[in-house]
Scaffold this motif. Structure first.
Motif, short mmCIF file in Angstrom:
data_model
loop_
_atom_site.label_atom_id
_atom_site.label_comp_id
_atom_site.label_asym_id
_atom_site.label_seq_id
_atom_site.Cartn_x
_atom_site.Cartn_y
_atom_site.Cartn_z
N ALA A 133 0.83 -1.21 0.00
CA ALA A 133 0.00 0.00 0.00
C ALA A 133 0.87 1.26 0.00
O ALA A 133 0.59 2.22 -0.72
N LEU A 134 1.94 1.25 0.80
CA LEU A 134 2.84 2.39 0.86
C LEU A 134 3.59 2.57 -0.46
O LEU A 134 3.76 3.69 -0.96
N PHE A 135 4.04 1.46 -1.03
CA PHE A 135 4.74 1.47 -2.32
C PHE A 135 3.82 2.00 -3.42
O PHE A 135 4.22 2.82 -4.25
N THR A 136 2.58 1.55 -3.41
CA THR A 136 1.60 2.01 -4.40
C THR A 136 1.33 3.49 -4.25
O THR A 136 1.24 4.23 -5.24
N GLU A 137 1.22 3.94 -3.02
CA GLU A 137 0.99 5.37 -2.76
C GLU A 137 2.15 6.21 -3.28
O GLU A 137 1.95 7.29 -3.88
N MET A 138 3.35 5.72 -3.09
CA MET A 138 4.53 6.43 -3.59
C MET A 138 4.50 6.55 -5.11
O MET A 138 4.78 7.60 -5.68
N LEU A 139 4.15 5.46 -5.80
CA LEU A 139 4.16 5.45 -7.26
C LEU A 139 2.99 6.22 -7.86
O LEU A 139 3.16 6.90 -8.89
N ALA A 140 1.83 6.13 -7.24
CA ALA A 140 0.62 6.67 -7.86
C ALA A 140 0.26 8.08 -7.39
O ALA A 140 -0.33 8.85 -8.15
N ARG A 141 0.64 8.43 -6.16
CA ARG A 141 0.20 9.72 -5.62
C ARG A 141 1.36 10.48 -4.95
O ARG A 141 1.29 10.86 -3.78
N PRO A 142 2.44 10.72 -5.67
CA PRO A 142 3.56 11.50 -5.10
C PRO A 142 3.17 12.96 -4.92
O PRO A 142 2.34 13.49 -5.67
N ALA A 143 3.78 13.61 -3.94
CA ALA A 143 3.40 15.00 -3.63
C ALA A 143 4.06 15.99 -4.58
O ALA A 143 3.47 17.02 -4.90
N PHE A 144 5.28 15.73 -5.00
CA PHE A 144 6.07 16.70 -5.77
C PHE A 144 6.07 18.06 -5.08
O PHE A 144 5.79 19.09 -5.67
N ASP A 145 6.41 18.00 -3.79
CA ASP A 145 6.42 19.21 -2.95
C ASP A 145 7.53 20.15 -3.42
O ASP A 145 8.67 19.74 -3.68
N ALA A 146 7.21 21.45 -3.49
CA ALA A 146 8.15 22.44 -4.02
C ALA A 146 9.40 22.55 -3.18
O ALA A 146 10.51 22.70 -3.70
#
Length: 455
Positions: A133-146
Motif C-alpha cells: 500500500a505504501l509502495f503504491t501510494e509512492m508510485l501513484a500519488r507522489p506529492a512533488f512538494d516544491a
C-alpha cells in the motif's frame, strides 16, 4: 624432510570421498518456473513462487528513462528521485518513518530506457499489505512538494557532477555523444545543470501522469506468496496508477562515421572506451552467440583481452567487453585503463583483437569455457530472490519469453564456433568504430617489448 607417506590422515578427513570422476564443469540445470500474464490495464507481469524465505521481492519498471526527456533535460531522473520524497498523504519524513517501521527496503534506478523501483519486505500478511500500500501510494500519488524539489535538485546536480568527474562515466558520455549523435541516447548521463534548474513541480506532475501509467509498466515478483496473491498485488498497483498512455518508440539510430577522440584531464593514466554499433537484439535466435563471443573476448581472467593486455604485456589491471542491446540500436563496448604513453598503441592492439575475433571467430575451447562461466553466473543468480527478480525484470524489458531462464543454457550449448563467427559478422559494424580516451596527453610510444618467454 618428513616422509609424507608416514603421516596418518587427519581424523576430520577420514569420511571424505574422493573427488575423482566428478565433472566440475557441469552446472545444475535451471528449472525455475516463471508465470507470466498481462493485466486488463496493460501491465506486463512475471512471477516466481519462492517459499524458502518469508520474503517478497518486487521490481516495477516503467518506460520512463532519460531517453524520453525530450527537450527537458533531467525530467525523467528528477521525477523518479522525487517519488519517495512524500505523498499526497505523507510528508517525506512520515513516509521514511513508515517504510522503516515495516522493515521494507526501497531502491530506485534510472537508465536510458527505463526507470525502476524495487520493494523488499517480509511476506507476512500484515506487513506485505502495508508495504505494498505504501509502495503504491509512492508510485501513484507522489506529492512533488516544491520545498523537497529544491533539495532533490541540489542532490541531483551534485550526483551528476560527481558522475561526470568519474572517468568511466565521463568516457561513456563522450562515447555516446559521438556514437549516437542527434539521438536521445547521445546523453547517457541524462541531466544538465541548466535543465535541472529549469524544471518545475508541474513539469514533474505532467510527466508522471503520462510515463507512470499502468500500460507503460512491467512488474516482476519473486517471493513467498501464491499466484492469486500476486495477481491481487499487481491489480491493486495498476488500478491506482494513471491509465492510457505509453511512451512512443524511439527513432532508429542514424549511422555515424568512425571516430577517435582524446579528452585531456589531469588523471595520470588514460581511461579508454572502444565501441562498435551492434544490431543484435536479445530476442533474436543468434544473440546468445554474441554474448558468448563477447565473453571470450573480454569477460573474465581467461579472456583474450585479459590474457594479452594484463598477463602478457602488463598494460592494464582490468579490461572488459560488454554488449548493450539498446532497443533503438545497441553497442558492443570495450573499456580499460593504461599508462598515458601507450594510449594509441593499446587502442590499436584492442581494435586488432576485436577485428580478428570477428573475422576468425572464437575457438571451440574458448566457447566451452565461456559457456561454463555464463552457466555458473546464471545458476548463482537464480539461487537468490534478489538475483532472480532482477533477471525477470531484465528479461521482460528485453522482450524475452517467460521460459528464457530455462532454455538459456541449451541456447548457449547450441552455439558453435561457426555460428558465433556468423553472428559477429552479421551484427557488428567495424567500419563505424568509435574510441574515446580521457587522461593526460603525453607523447605516444610503441608497446613495450614482450618478455622473452612470451615471444
Amino acid at each position: 624432510m618428513t616422509d609424507s607417506t608416514s603421516i596418518a590422515p587427519p581424523a576430520v578427513t577420514a569420511n571424505l570421498s574422493s573427488a575423482e570422476g566428478i565433472d566440475l564443469s557441469q552446472f545444475e540445470q535451471v528449472r525455475t518456473e516463471v508465470q507470466a500474464w498481462q493485466t486488463s490495464h496493460g501491465t506486463q507481469v512475471r512471477f516466481v513462487e519462492a517459499h524458502q524465505l518469508p520474503m517478497v521481492d518486487l521490481i516495477v519498471r516503467f518506460n520512463a528513462g532519460t531517453s524520453v526527456d525530450g527537450e527537458h533535460s533531467g525530467l525523467a531522473a528528477l521525477t523518479m528521485y522525487m517519488l519517495d520524497e512524500g505523498t499526497e498523504r505523507l510528508n517525506a519524513e512520515q513516509f521514511a518513518e513508515q517504510t522503516e517501521r515495516l522493515g521494507a527496503i526501497l531502491s530506485t534506478q534510472i537508465r536510458l530506457e527505463h526507470a525502476s523501483l524495487s520493494l523488499r519486505c517480509l511476506s507476512s500478511e500484515v506487513v506485505l499489505a502495508q508495504a505494498v500500500a505504501l509502495f503504491t501510494e509512492m508510485l501513484a500519488r507522489p506529492a512533488f512538494d516544491a520545498q523537497q524539489l529544491v533539495k532533490v535538485k541540489q542532490q541531483l546536480r551534485a550526483f551528476q557532477s560527481s558522475r561526470y568527474n568519474a572517468a568511466p562515466t565521463r568516457a561513456q558520455s563522450e562515447l555516446f555523444s559521438r556514437l549516437y549523435a542527434g539521438h536521445p541516447y547521445a546523453a547517457p548521463l541524462g541531466s544538465t545543470e541548466q535543465g535541472i534548474q529549469a524544471l518545475t513541480a508541474q513539469d514533474l506532475r505532467d510527466f508522471h501522469q503520462r510515463a507512470y501509467s499502468a500500460n507503460n509498466l512491467q512488474v516482476s515478483i519473486v517471493g513467498d506468496l501464491s499466484r492469486a496473491q500476486a495477481e491481487a498485488l499487481v491489480e491493486q498497483l495498476a488500478e491506482a496508477l494513471p491509465q492510457g498512455w505509453a511512451a512512443a518508440e524511439l527513432p532508429p539510430v542514424s549511422p555515424t562515421s568512425a571516430a577517435s577522440a582524446h579528452v585531456p584531464t589531469p588523471a595520470a593514466n588514460n581511461t579508454l572506451l572502444l565501441a562498435v554499433p551492434m544490431s543484435g537484439r536479445p530476442s533474436q535466435a543468434d544473440y546468445p552467440a554474441l554474448v558468448l563471443a563477447a565473453d571470450v573476448l573480454g569477460s573474465g581472467f581467461d579472456s583474450r583481452l585479459m590474457q594479452e593486455l594484463r598477463q602478457r604485456r602488463g598494460l592494464t589491471y582490468h579490461i572488459s567487453c560488454r554488449p548493450s542491446p539498446l532497443k533503438a540500436g545497441g553497442v558492443l563496448a570495450i573499456g580499460w585503463d593504461c599508462a598515458a604513453q601507450y594510449r594509441e598503441a593499446s587502442r590499436e592492439l584492442v581494435a586488432g583483437m576485436l577485428e580478428a575475433l570477428v573475422n576468425e571467430g572464437p575457438t571451440n575451447a574458448e566457447l566451452e569455457l565461456s559457456r561454463r562461466q555464463l552457466s555458473g553466473q546464471l545458476v548463482r543468480s537464480v539461487a537468490t530472490n534478489s538475483g532472480l527478480v532482477e533477471l525477470l525484470s531484465k528479461g521482460s524489458h528485453q522482450g524475452l519469453p517467460a521460459d528464457h531462464l530455462v532454455t538459456y543454457q541449451a541456447q548457449l550449448s547450441a552455439v558453435s564456433a561457426r555460428s558465433a563467427r556468423q553472428a559477429l559478422q552479421e551484427h557488428l559494424d567495424l567500419s563505424r568504430m568509435v574510441t574515446v580516451s580521457l587522461g593526460s596527453d603525453q607523447p605516444q610510444q610503441p608497446l613495450p617489448p614482450l618478455p622473452h618467454s612470451d615471444r
